[in-house]
Design a protein around this motif. Structure first.
Motif, PDB file in Angstrom:
ATOM      1  N   GLY A  81       0.796  -1.221   0.000  1.00 35.37           N
ATOM      2  CA  GLY A  81       0.000   0.000   0.000  1.00 35.37           C
ATOM      3  C   GLY A  81       0.830   1.273   0.000  1.00 35.37           C
ATOM      4  O   GLY A  81       0.305   2.358  -0.227  1.00 35.37           O
ATOM      5  N   LEU A  82       2.125   1.151   0.264  1.00 37.20           N
ATOM      6  CA  LEU A  82       2.995   2.317   0.224  1.00 37.20           C
ATOM      7  C   LEU A  82       3.410   2.603  -1.218  1.00 37.20           C
ATOM      8  O   LEU A  82       3.298   1.748  -2.090  1.00 37.20           O
ATOM      9  CB  LEU A  82       4.249   2.089   1.074  1.00 37.20           C
ATOM     10  CG  LEU A  82       4.029   1.851   2.561  1.00 37.20           C
ATOM     11  CD1 LEU A  82       5.372   1.601   3.254  1.00 37.20           C
ATOM     12  CD2 LEU A  82       3.308   3.029   3.194  1.00 37.20           C
ATOM     13  N   ARG A  83       3.910   3.781  -1.453  1.00 38.55           N
ATOM     14  CA  ARG A  83       4.471   4.131  -2.759  1.00 38.55           C
ATOM     15  C   ARG A  83       5.987   3.955  -2.686  1.00 38.55           C
ATOM     16  O   ARG A  83       6.571   3.934  -1.600  1.00 38.55           O
ATOM     17  CB  ARG A  83       4.070   5.551  -3.128  1.00 38.55           C
ATOM     18  CG  ARG A  83       2.566   5.626  -3.353  1.00 38.55           C
ATOM     19  CD  ARG A  83       2.149   6.915  -4.004  1.00 38.55           C
ATOM     20  NE  ARG A  83       0.741   6.836  -4.374  1.00 38.55           N
ATOM     21  CZ  ARG A  83      -0.127   7.807  -4.155  1.00 38.55           C
ATOM     22  NH1 ARG A  83       0.257   8.944  -3.601  1.00 38.55           N
ATOM     23  NH2 ARG A  83      -1.384   7.666  -4.533  1.00 38.55           N
ATOM     24  N   ILE A  84       6.612   3.850  -3.855  1.00 38.05           N
ATOM     25  CA  ILE A  84       8.041   3.539  -3.913  1.00 38.05           C
ATOM     26  C   ILE A  84       8.887   4.504  -3.084  1.00 38.05           C
ATOM     27  O   ILE A  84       9.773   4.084  -2.342  1.00 38.05           O
ATOM     28  CB  ILE A  84       8.525   3.489  -5.378  1.00 38.05           C
ATOM     29  CG1 ILE A  84       7.970   2.243  -6.073  1.00 38.05           C
ATOM     30  CG2 ILE A  84      10.033   3.517  -5.475  1.00 38.05           C
ATOM     31  CD1 ILE A  84       8.444   0.927  -5.483  1.00 38.05           C
ATOM     32  N   GLY A  85       8.656   5.787  -3.199  1.00 38.33           N
ATOM     33  CA  GLY A  85       9.426   6.758  -2.415  1.00 38.33           C
ATOM     34  C   GLY A  85       9.248   6.564  -0.925  1.00 38.33           C
ATOM     35  O   GLY A  85      10.180   6.748  -0.145  1.00 38.33           O
ATOM     36  N   ASP A  86       8.030   6.179  -0.532  1.00 39.51           N
ATOM     37  CA  ASP A  86       7.766   5.913   0.883  1.00 39.51           C
ATOM     38  C   ASP A  86       8.528   4.671   1.334  1.00 39.51           C
ATOM     39  O   ASP A  86       9.119   4.642   2.412  1.00 39.51           O
ATOM     40  CB  ASP A  86       6.264   5.730   1.125  1.00 39.51           C
ATOM     41  CG  ASP A  86       5.448   6.942   0.695  1.00 39.51           C
ATOM     42  OD1 ASP A  86       5.869   8.073   1.008  1.00 39.51           O
ATOM     43  OD2 ASP A  86       4.409   6.753   0.050  1.00 39.51           O
ATOM     44  N   VAL A  87       8.536   3.636   0.492  1.00 36.92           N
ATOM     45  CA  VAL A  87       9.222   2.383   0.808  1.00 36.92           C
ATOM     46  C   VAL A  87      10.728   2.595   0.904  1.00 36.92           C
ATOM     47  O   VAL A  87      11.378   2.093   1.817  1.00 36.92           O
ATOM     48  CB  VAL A  87       8.915   1.312  -0.272  1.00 36.92           C
ATOM     49  CG1 VAL A  87       9.819   0.102  -0.128  1.00 36.92           C
ATOM     50  CG2 VAL A  87       7.454   0.900  -0.214  1.00 36.92           C
ATOM     51  N   LEU A  88      11.275   3.377  -0.029  1.00 35.59           N
ATOM     52  CA  LEU A  88      12.720   3.579  -0.071  1.00 35.59           C
ATOM     53  C   LEU A  88      13.212   4.644   0.904  1.00 35.59           C
ATOM     54  O   LEU A  88      14.409   4.812   1.082  1.00 35.59           O
ATOM     55  CB  LEU A  88      13.153   3.944  -1.495  1.00 35.59           C
ATOM     56  CG  LEU A  88      12.899   2.869  -2.548  1.00 35.59           C
ATOM     57  CD1 LEU A  88      13.263   3.390  -3.932  1.00 35.59           C
ATOM     58  CD2 LEU A  88      13.658   1.591  -2.228  1.00 35.59           C
ATOM     59  N   GLY A  89      12.291   5.368   1.526  1.00 34.73           N
ATOM     60  CA  GLY A  89      12.664   6.376   2.502  1.00 34.73           C
ATOM     61  C   GLY A  89      13.052   7.711   1.894  1.00 34.73           C
ATOM     62  O   GLY A  89      13.874   8.438   2.452  1.00 34.73           O
ATOM     63  N   CYS A  90      12.475   8.056   0.751  1.00 32.30           N
ATOM     64  CA  CYS A  90      12.768   9.339   0.112  1.00 32.30           C
ATOM     65  C   CYS A  90      12.511  10.473   1.109  1.00 32.30           C
ATOM     66  O   CYS A  90      11.446  10.546   1.716  1.00 32.30           O
ATOM     67  CB  CYS A  90      11.901   9.534  -1.128  1.00 32.30           C
ATOM     68  SG  CYS A  90      12.058  11.177  -1.857  1.00 32.30           S
ATOM     69  N   GLU A  91      13.485  11.342   1.245  1.00 31.69           N
ATOM     70  CA  GLU A  91      13.361  12.421   2.217  1.00 31.69           C
ATOM     71  C   GLU A  91      12.291  13.436   1.837  1.00 31.69           C
ATOM     72  O   GLU A  91      11.844  14.210   2.676  1.00 31.69           O
ATOM     73  CB  GLU A  91      14.697  13.122   2.423  1.00 31.69           C
ATOM     74  CG  GLU A  91      15.183  13.920   1.232  1.00 31.69           C
ATOM     75  CD  GLU A  91      16.528  14.594   1.491  1.00 31.69           C
ATOM     76  OE1 GLU A  91      17.137  14.361   2.555  1.00 31.69           O
ATOM     77  OE2 GLU A  91      16.962  15.349   0.616  1.00 31.69           O
TER      78      GLU A  91
END
Length: 136
Positions: A81-91
């Motif tokens: 349910g997360l988006r890629i940036g959320d998963v990868l920890g994008c600041e």
């Protein structure tokens, strides 16, 4: 150019991609459909490298084991349910009204551009992405 995106009765500002997310029930159905597909399961298990399958709202509905290991995630339900940036920890993901894909920075993000373009053209798109991550 800013746009407005309706989700339920709320209006969310977004600077790039639509802000709307699947409901919990929709997400659960999508994850179940992916998990029950022997073709998709075979693909997920056989692809070398990092693989994430996204729904039409750019949310993770499946990943391969290599992706989980790379992220240090033991339970896939932690990232569904997360988006890629959320998963990868994008600041920058937390700067937008609805996370990854909705901030001013997303307009120049290779991952966001590739995702949106691939969905629009319905074909694979590859872009280089240099991601600034925040790991405390």
């Amino acid at each position: 150019m800013d746009s407005k995106q309706r989700t339920s009765s709320a209006v969310l500002d977004t600077f790039f991609a639509p802000a709307e997310r699947a409901t919990k029930e929709q997400l659960e159905r999508e994850v179940a459909n992916i998990a029950s597909s022997s073709v998709v399961r075979g693909l997920v298990q056989s692809v070398a490298g990092l693989l994430a399958i996204l729904n039409d709202k750019r949310q993770v509905v499946s990943v391969n084991q290599e992706m989980l290991s790379h992220l240090g995630v033991e339970n896939i339900s932690d990232i569904l349910g997360l988006r890629i940036g959320d998963v990868l920890g994008c600041e920058h993901a937390s700067e937008g009204p609805a996370g990854c894909g909705t901030t001013k920075h997303c307009r120049s993000c290779g991952a966001a551009l590739a995702t949106v373009s691939a969905m629009k053209k319905e074909e694979p798109i590859e872009r280089t992405c240099a991601l600034s991550v925040d790991h405390g």
